[in-house]
Design a protein around this motif. Structure first.
Motif, PDB file in Angstrom:
ATOM      1  N   ARG A 174      -5.356   2.181   0.297  1.00 55.12           N
ATOM      2  CA  ARG A 174      -6.433   1.347   0.850  1.00 55.12           C
ATOM      3  C   ARG A 174      -6.929   0.337  -0.171  1.00 55.12           C
ATOM      4  O   ARG A 174      -7.167  -0.835   0.154  1.00 55.12           O
TER       5      ARG A 174
ATOM      6  N   ASP B  84      -6.344   6.812  -0.646  1.00 52.90           N
ATOM      7  CA  ASP B  84      -7.380   5.958  -1.232  1.00 52.90           C
ATOM      8  C   ASP B  84      -6.762   4.838  -2.060  1.00 52.90           C
ATOM      9  O   ASP B  84      -7.222   3.689  -2.020  1.00 52.90           O
TER      10      ASP B  84
ATOM     11  N   ILE C 271     -13.985  -2.823   7.902  1.00 54.17           N
ATOM     12  CA  ILE C 271     -12.981  -1.961   7.284  1.00 54.17           C
ATOM     13  C   ILE C 271     -13.579  -0.651   6.792  1.00 54.17           C
ATOM     14  O   ILE C 271     -12.894   0.376   6.742  1.00 54.17           O
TER      15      ILE C 271
ATOM     16  N   HIS D 105       0.822  -1.210   0.000  1.00 55.73           N
ATOM     17  CA  HIS D 105       0.000   0.000   0.000  1.00 55.73           C
ATOM     18  C   HIS D 105       0.856   1.261   0.000  1.00 55.73           C
ATOM     19  O   HIS D 105       0.531   2.242  -0.671  1.00 55.73           O
TER      20      HIS D 105
ATOM     21  N   SER E 205      -4.487  -2.550  -0.623  1.00 54.22           N
ATOM     22  CA  SER E 205      -4.524  -3.467   0.527  1.00 54.22           C
ATOM     23  C   SER E 205      -5.674  -4.450   0.397  1.00 54.22           C
ATOM     24  O   SER E 205      -5.526  -5.648   0.672  1.00 54.22           O
ATOM     25  N   ARG E 206      -6.843  -3.939  -0.033  1.00 54.38           N
ATOM     26  CA  ARG E 206      -7.997  -4.825  -0.167  1.00 54.38           C
ATOM     27  C   ARG E 206      -7.787  -5.825  -1.315  1.00 54.38           C
ATOM     28  O   ARG E 206      -8.205  -6.984  -1.216  1.00 54.38           O
TER      29      ARG E 206
ATOM     30  N   LEU F 198      -4.060   5.615   7.520  1.00 51.83           N
ATOM     31  CA  LEU F 198      -4.724   4.459   6.932  1.00 51.83           C
ATOM     32  C   LEU F 198      -4.280   3.187   7.647  1.00 51.83           C
ATOM     33  O   LEU F 198      -3.347   3.213   8.451  1.00 51.83           O
ATOM     34  N   ASP F 199      -4.981   2.081   7.371  1.00 50.91           N
ATOM     35  CA  ASP F 199      -4.635   0.829   8.041  1.00 50.91           C
ATOM     36  C   ASP F 199      -3.354   0.248   7.460  1.00 50.91           C
ATOM     37  O   ASP F 199      -2.950   0.557   6.341  1.00 50.91           O
TER      38      ASP F 199
ATOM     39  N   HIS G 243     -11.996   3.127   7.596  1.00 52.99           N
ATOM     40  CA  HIS G 243     -11.669   4.174   6.621  1.00 52.99           C
ATOM     41  C   HIS G 243     -12.291   5.510   7.024  1.00 52.99           C
ATOM     42  O   HIS G 243     -11.634   6.554   6.966  1.00 52.99           O
TER      43      HIS G 243
END
Length: 345
Positions: free
Chosen positions: A276, A273, A117, A43, A279-280, A150-151, A121
């Motif tokens: 994120r 963004d 999640i 990410h 990551s997904r 962010l995560d 966000h």
């Protein structure tokens, strides 16, 4: 005498920092992060690539972005200090790195605080009530400008070699590797497990030899580290999520024109963004995420009703640790996060 590449890099940065003074009017953002530079592999790699493109295009080249991936400039906390000193302009840091400079990041260690999640966000957005409070407090205590939050790659799951974890009782007696964080240790201990703090470099061997029965990490990290080779069971506990914090030297930011600051702010928001999203994608991908792990591990999700039982035991224990370590100020920030979570829910 041989000089390390890291020392050479930092020495070069110190010299070129002189060129960033108003007298030379050069504007270069040296952006460091820990992970691979490929935008499809991490990410922070995606964030850095998107940020560079948007800033250089949006400012018509008046601001350049130079990337330093893979921890080239040193350990996480060391690079943050370089940003504070003005040798480096910006860094995307792990919670572990930022905690050496801003301990309040520990409020994110409250287990089972975030239900999904999507809520993560929204609460981590810098425009949210908590995001604004967090960024302002970090800036006041460190002097750093916060560009994004962010995560770190997703919720933590727990793997082990003994049995599926379906209830809190199933953790009883299991030696679970944790980072050397009292909050993580308190989570495992409160659920009946035996926290086993170990350096990252020792985790695979510890799981392979039985020094530890299991560990906890986000799915992409479990896949990347090939823990499926030495672990049989993977339980989707989603019990904690740690942040990555993106900061910039405040003096450098203030030295940009109003138009350049607007471009930097917008580029950072879009880059977050992008991070994120990557990551997904990694979580879901057949070669890097949960599908890959499911080929060799027995994967189970835990019903919401059972997770509430986990939370009822773990949250008071971790709250006590946060209060002990961070005091009333830490509890205030924690409660602000929890209130924002409830608002979003």
């Amino acid at each position: 005498m041989m000089i390390s590449l890291k020392k050479l890099a930092v020495t070069a940065l110190a010299a070129t920092a002189m060129l960033a003074s108003p007298a030379f009017a050069q504007k270069t953002i040296r952006l460091a992060h820990l992970n691979p530079d490929s935008p499809f592999d991490s990410h922070s790699g995606a964030m850095a690539a998107v940020f560079k493109s948007l800033v250089e295009t949006g400012t018509n080249g008046s601001v350049k972005v130079q990337l330093f991936p893979n921890g080239q400039l040193g350990k996480d906390d060391e690079v943050i200090q370089q940003v504070r000193d003005g040798l480096v302009q910006s860094v995307i840091s792990s919670a572990g790195g930022i905690s050496a400079h801003y301990k309040m990041v520990g409020v994110f260690d409250m287990p089972f605080a975030f239900p999904n999640i999507g809520v993560v966000h929204k609460v981590m957005d810098l425009g949210s009530p908590f995001g604004q409070k967090f960024a302002a407090d970090l800036s006041a205590k460190t002097g750093l400008k916060v560009l994004g939050l962010l995560d770190s790659g997703g919720f933590f799951a727990i793997s082990n070699s003994k049995r599926p974890i379906q209830t809190a009782a199933d953790l009883g007696g299991l030696r679970i590797r944790t980072m050397t964080l009292p909050t993580h240790e308190a989570t495992v201990k409160s659920l009946g497990g035996q926290p086993t703090p170990l350096p990252w470099a020792e985790v695979y061997t510890a799981l392979q030899t039985g020094v530890a029965d299991g560990q906890m990490n986000p799915v992409p990290i479990i896949a990347f580290a090939k823990f499926d080779e030495v672990q049989k069971f993977l339980s989707i506990t989603n019990h904690v999520i740690t942040p990555y914090v993106w900061t910039m030297n405040q003096a450098f930011y203030d030295g940009l024109t109003a138009e350049e600051r607007a471009v930097v702010d917008s580029a950072a928001a879009v880059a977050v963004d992008a991070g994120r999203g990557i990551s997904r994608i990694i979580e879901a991908s057949a070669d890097k995420g949960l599908p890959k792990l499911g080929q060799r591990m027995q994967v189970n999700a835990i019903p919401e009703a059972e997770l509430q039982k986990f939370a009822a035991v773990a949250q008071p224990a971790v709250r006590a640790v946060i209060e002990q370590q961070l005091g009333a100020e830490g509890i205030d920030l924690l409660d602000a996060m929890l209130a924002n979570i409830e608002q979003v829910k």
